[in-house]
Design a protein around this motif. Structure first.
Motif, PDB file in Angstrom:
ATOM      1  N   ALA A 131       0.838  -1.205   0.000  1.00 47.33           N
ATOM      2  CA  ALA A 131       0.000   0.000   0.000  1.00 47.33           C
ATOM      3  C   ALA A 131       0.872   1.253   0.000  1.00 47.33           C
ATOM      4  O   ALA A 131       0.535   2.256  -0.642  1.00 47.33           O
ATOM      5  N   GLN A 132       2.002   1.207   0.699  1.00 43.25           N
ATOM      6  CA  GLN A 132       2.895   2.366   0.723  1.00 43.25           C
ATOM      7  C   GLN A 132       3.488   2.634  -0.656  1.00 43.25           C
ATOM      8  O   GLN A 132       3.691   3.793  -1.038  1.00 43.25           O
ATOM      9  N   LEU A 133       3.786   1.568  -1.405  1.00 42.80           N
ATOM     10  CA  LEU A 133       4.338   1.744  -2.748  1.00 42.80           C
ATOM     11  C   LEU A 133       3.374   2.526  -3.645  1.00 42.80           C
ATOM     12  O   LEU A 133       3.794   3.374  -4.433  1.00 42.80           O
ATOM     13  N   TYR A 134       2.066   2.228  -3.532  1.00 43.93           N
ATOM     14  CA  TYR A 134       1.070   2.996  -4.291  1.00 43.93           C
ATOM     15  C   TYR A 134       1.199   4.489  -3.959  1.00 43.93           C
ATOM     16  O   TYR A 134       1.223   5.348  -4.841  1.00 43.93           O
ATOM     17  N   GLU A 135       1.243   4.788  -2.653  1.00 39.25           N
ATOM     18  CA  GLU A 135       1.307   6.186  -2.211  1.00 39.25           C
ATOM     19  C   GLU A 135       2.580   6.871  -2.691  1.00 39.25           C
ATOM     20  O   GLU A 135       2.540   8.002  -3.189  1.00 39.25           O
ATOM     21  N   LEU A 136       3.714   6.188  -2.507  1.00 41.84           N
ATOM     22  CA  LEU A 136       4.991   6.792  -2.871  1.00 41.84           C
ATOM     23  C   LEU A 136       5.059   7.089  -4.371  1.00 41.84           C
ATOM     24  O   LEU A 136       5.548   8.137  -4.792  1.00 41.84           O
ATOM     25  N   HIS A 137       4.545   6.152  -5.161  1.00 38.97           N
ATOM     26  CA  HIS A 137       4.536   6.349  -6.616  1.00 38.97           C
ATOM     27  C   HIS A 137       3.619   7.520  -6.997  1.00 38.97           C
ATOM     28  O   HIS A 137       4.000   8.386  -7.809  1.00 38.97           O
ATOM     29  N   GLN A 138       2.430   7.552  -6.393  1.00 39.50           N
ATOM     30  CA  GLN A 138       1.482   8.623  -6.711  1.00 39.50           C
ATOM     31  C   GLN A 138       2.015   9.995  -6.311  1.00 39.50           C
ATOM     32  O   GLN A 138       1.733  11.002  -6.965  1.00 39.50           O
ATOM     33  N   ASP A 139       2.827  10.027  -5.226  1.00 39.42           N
ATOM     34  CA  ASP A 139       3.384  11.299  -4.751  1.00 39.42           C
ATOM     35  C   ASP A 139       4.652  11.695  -5.501  1.00 39.42           C
ATOM     36  O   ASP A 139       5.205  12.779  -5.239  1.00 39.42           O
ATOM     37  N   GLY A 140       5.132  10.826  -6.387  1.00 44.01           N
ATOM     38  CA  GLY A 140       6.387  11.106  -7.080  1.00 44.01           C
ATOM     39  C   GLY A 140       7.578  11.114  -6.140  1.00 44.01           C
ATOM     40  O   GLY A 140       8.569  11.817  -6.367  1.00 44.01           O
ATOM     41  N   ALA A 141       7.510  10.323  -5.073  1.00 45.96           N
ATOM     42  CA  ALA A 141       8.554  10.319  -4.045  1.00 45.96           C
ATOM     43  C   ALA A 141       9.786   9.538  -4.504  1.00 45.96           C
ATOM     44  O   ALA A 141       9.721   8.716  -5.422  1.00 45.96           O
ATOM     45  N   ASP A 142      10.894   9.783  -3.829  1.00 45.09           N
ATOM     46  CA  ASP A 142      12.141   9.045  -4.051  1.00 45.09           C
ATOM     47  C   ASP A 142      12.116   7.857  -3.086  1.00 45.09           C
ATOM     48  O   ASP A 142      12.106   8.052  -1.863  1.00 45.09           O
ATOM     49  N   TYR A 143      12.073   6.652  -3.618  1.00 47.80           N
ATOM     50  CA  TYR A 143      11.958   5.482  -2.743  1.00 47.80           C
ATOM     51  C   TYR A 143      12.654   4.282  -3.359  1.00 47.80           C
ATOM     52  O   TYR A 143      12.876   4.206  -4.565  1.00 47.80           O
ATOM     53  N   GLU A 144      13.003   3.316  -2.482  1.00 44.19           N
ATOM     54  CA  GLU A 144      13.529   2.037  -2.949  1.00 44.19           C
ATOM     55  C   GLU A 144      13.078   0.944  -2.000  1.00 44.19           C
ATOM     56  O   GLU A 144      12.932   1.164  -0.800  1.00 44.19           O
ATOM     57  N   LEU A 145      12.817  -0.232  -2.571  1.00 36.47           N
ATOM     58  CA  LEU A 145      12.367  -1.393  -1.800  1.00 36.47           C
ATOM     59  C   LEU A 145      13.440  -2.468  -1.842  1.00 36.47           C
ATOM     60  O   LEU A 145      13.939  -2.820  -2.915  1.00 36.47           O
ATOM     61  N   HIS A 146      13.767  -3.002  -0.669  1.00 38.11           N
ATOM     62  CA  HIS A 146      14.692  -4.134  -0.553  1.00 38.11           C
ATOM     63  C   HIS A 146      13.912  -5.272   0.112  1.00 38.11           C
ATOM     64  O   HIS A 146      13.512  -5.154   1.269  1.00 38.11           O
ATOM     65  N   TYR A 147      13.693  -6.356  -0.641  1.00 39.14           N
ATOM     66  CA  TYR A 147      12.781  -7.423  -0.214  1.00 39.14           C
ATOM     67  C   TYR A 147      13.537  -8.756  -0.175  1.00 39.14           C
ATOM     68  O   TYR A 147      14.000  -9.237  -1.208  1.00 39.14           O
ATOM     69  N   HIS A 166       6.917  -0.280  -9.923  1.00 41.76           N
ATOM     70  CA  HIS A 166       7.904  -0.247  -8.839  1.00 41.76           C
ATOM     71  C   HIS A 166       9.156  -1.060  -9.160  1.00 41.76           C
ATOM     72  O   HIS A 166      10.098  -1.072  -8.369  1.00 41.76           O
ATOM     73  N   GLY A 167       9.155  -1.741 -10.290  1.00 43.91           N
ATOM     74  CA  GLY A 167      10.263  -2.631 -10.623  1.00 43.91           C
ATOM     75  C   GLY A 167      11.619  -1.949 -10.576  1.00 43.91           C
ATOM     76  O   GLY A 167      12.595  -2.489 -10.035  1.00 43.91           O
ATOM     77  N   ALA A 168      11.692  -0.742 -11.129  1.00 41.57           N
ATOM     78  CA  ALA A 168      12.967  -0.028 -11.182  1.00 41.57           C
ATOM     79  C   ALA A 168      13.436   0.432  -9.807  1.00 41.57           C
ATOM     80  O   ALA A 168      14.613   0.761  -9.622  1.00 41.57           O
ATOM     81  N   HIS A 169      12.522   0.432  -8.844  1.00 42.31           N
ATOM     82  CA  HIS A 169      12.853   0.889  -7.492  1.00 42.31           C
ATOM     83  C   HIS A 169      13.140  -0.279  -6.543  1.00 42.31           C
ATOM     84  O   HIS A 169      13.385  -0.044  -5.356  1.00 42.31           O
ATOM     85  N   SER A 170      13.053  -1.517  -7.036  1.00 35.91           N
ATOM     86  CA  SER A 170      13.046  -2.684  -6.145  1.00 35.91           C
ATOM     87  C   SER A 170      14.229  -3.621  -6.376  1.00 35.91           C
ATOM     88  O   SER A 170      14.650  -3.839  -7.516  1.00 35.91           O
ATOM     89  N   ARG A 171      14.725  -4.176  -5.262  1.00 35.09           N
ATOM     90  CA  ARG A 171      15.753  -5.212  -5.328  1.00 35.09           C
ATOM     91  C   ARG A 171      15.304  -6.384  -4.480  1.00 35.09           C
ATOM     92  O   ARG A 171      14.698  -6.209  -3.413  1.00 35.09           O
ATOM     93  N   PHE A 172      15.617  -7.591  -4.946  1.00 34.91           N
ATOM     94  CA  PHE A 172      15.171  -8.809  -4.270  1.00 34.91           C
ATOM     95  C   PHE A 172      16.388  -9.631  -3.848  1.00 34.91           C
ATOM     96  O   PHE A 172      17.389  -9.688  -4.568  1.00 34.91           O
TER      97      PHE A 172
END
Length: 323
Positions: A131-147, A166-172
């Motif tokens: 749910a946070q990823l939706y918000e961050l993307h909609q806000d144009g925020a600078d973010y990255e996910l490490h999963y 979110h693919g470009a912002h994510s690492r697995f």
């Protein structure tokens, strides 16, 4: 203390097996109205009733788009040591099942003062971040996910994250493939205006908190959430219920709530039993609590005015409670 939630009659409209241990459930209101709005990081309490009348209540993160409230989605992992809730959801809940759910509450919100957001998820801990990823993307925020997760088949929602916006912002990081998340390297490179968010197993949360401390990252820049009650560690102690004068011994491995319920000494409302809902908050009259909840702020914990009976324990030999 007053109940901080309203309960809503809901119906399950979708059940999807996402991994061998995780199912995604879609919920709508029984009356057909829109569900209450929420922000990323929010959770709801789900109440379940067995055929024998026994009731379970568990907290689950909302993982759907906060802008789309015709339905909610939650992800539920089948726990090996299930207290009944996750087993009920996996074994008895199907399309058409009716459940009671609470209005949302958020103890894990995105900090709007941060210029960058670093999200760290382990296993089922991915759910609040969706749910946070939706918000961050909609806000144009600078973010990255490490999963991080243990093997490819246990990477819940990996495909939809990696193939979406979110693919470009994510690492697995897949443990069985020898891919490990280097927290020291990740946090050492943290920008001074970045905040860190972590959700997942306790060892991961503890590692993020301790690594951040060692690297001098201010406490207010590290946010965490874990939906699992802290183990009732520590020796036995005495609890006194001031209104009735009842004295109870709380044994090692038992919560204050369990001791009160076993003795039928008072009626206590507690929706979550995991220290997140706040419904069992009780005033401390004498003694000091060892706080294990996620509901009270650090300042409130230091003040020693109230405590959560479902997870917190005594720092002193004796506690007198306003019950």
């Amino acid at each position: 203390m007053a109940n901080k939630y309203e309960m809503i009659a809901a119906r399950v409209t979708g059940v999807e097996q996402v991994t061998p241990l995780i199912k995604r459930f879609t919920l709508v209101r029984q009356d057909g109205e829109l569900l209450p709005g929420f922000t990323g990081g929010s959770h709801i309490i789900v109440q379940m009733k067995n055929a024998d009348g026994r009731q379970h209540s568990n907290a689950y993160s909302l993982m759907s788009d906060p802008q789309a409230t015709a339905s909610y989605q939650i992800g539920v992992r089948l726990e090996e040591q299930s207290k009944g809730g996750s087993a009920f959801m996996h074994e008895q809940v199907e399309v058409g099942t009716e459940l009671m759910i609470s209005t949302p509450n958020n103890l894990f919100a995105i900090d709007q003062s941060a210029r960058k957001h670093v999200l760290i998820a382990g296993g089922i801990g991915i759910t609040p971040f969706l749910a946070q990823l939706y918000e961050l993307h909609q806000d144009g925020a600078d973010y990255e996910l490490h999963y991080a997760f243990r093997s490819p088949e246990h990477g819940a929602f990996q495909e939809e994250i990696s193939t979406g916006v979110h693919g470009a912002h994510s690492r697995f990081y897949i443990d069985s493939l020898g891919q490990s998340l280097n927290l020291a390297a990740l946090l050492a490179d943290l920008q001074s205006d970045a905040h860190v968010y972590v959700c997942g197993p306790k060892p991961l949360i503890d590692a993020v908190i301790s690594t951040a401390k060692q690297l001098g990252v201010a406490d207010q820049r590290v946010h965490w959430e874990q939906f699992a009650a802290a183990p009732a560690t520590g020796g036995a102690f005495t609890v006194v219920l001031a209104k009735s004068g009842t004295e109870l011994k709380v044994e090692e491995g038992m919560s204050i709530l369990q001791a009160i319920e076993k003795a039928n000494a008072a009626q206590i409302e507690c929706l979550c039993r995991e220290g997140v809902c706040g419904t069992c908050e009780t005033r401390i009259l004498e003694g000091e609590a060892e706080h294990f909840d996620q509901y009270l702020s650090d300042e409130e914990k230091v003040a020693q005015q109230t405590m959560m009976l479902c997870v917190s324990r005594a720092r002193s030999d004796r506690l007198v409670l306003d019950l």
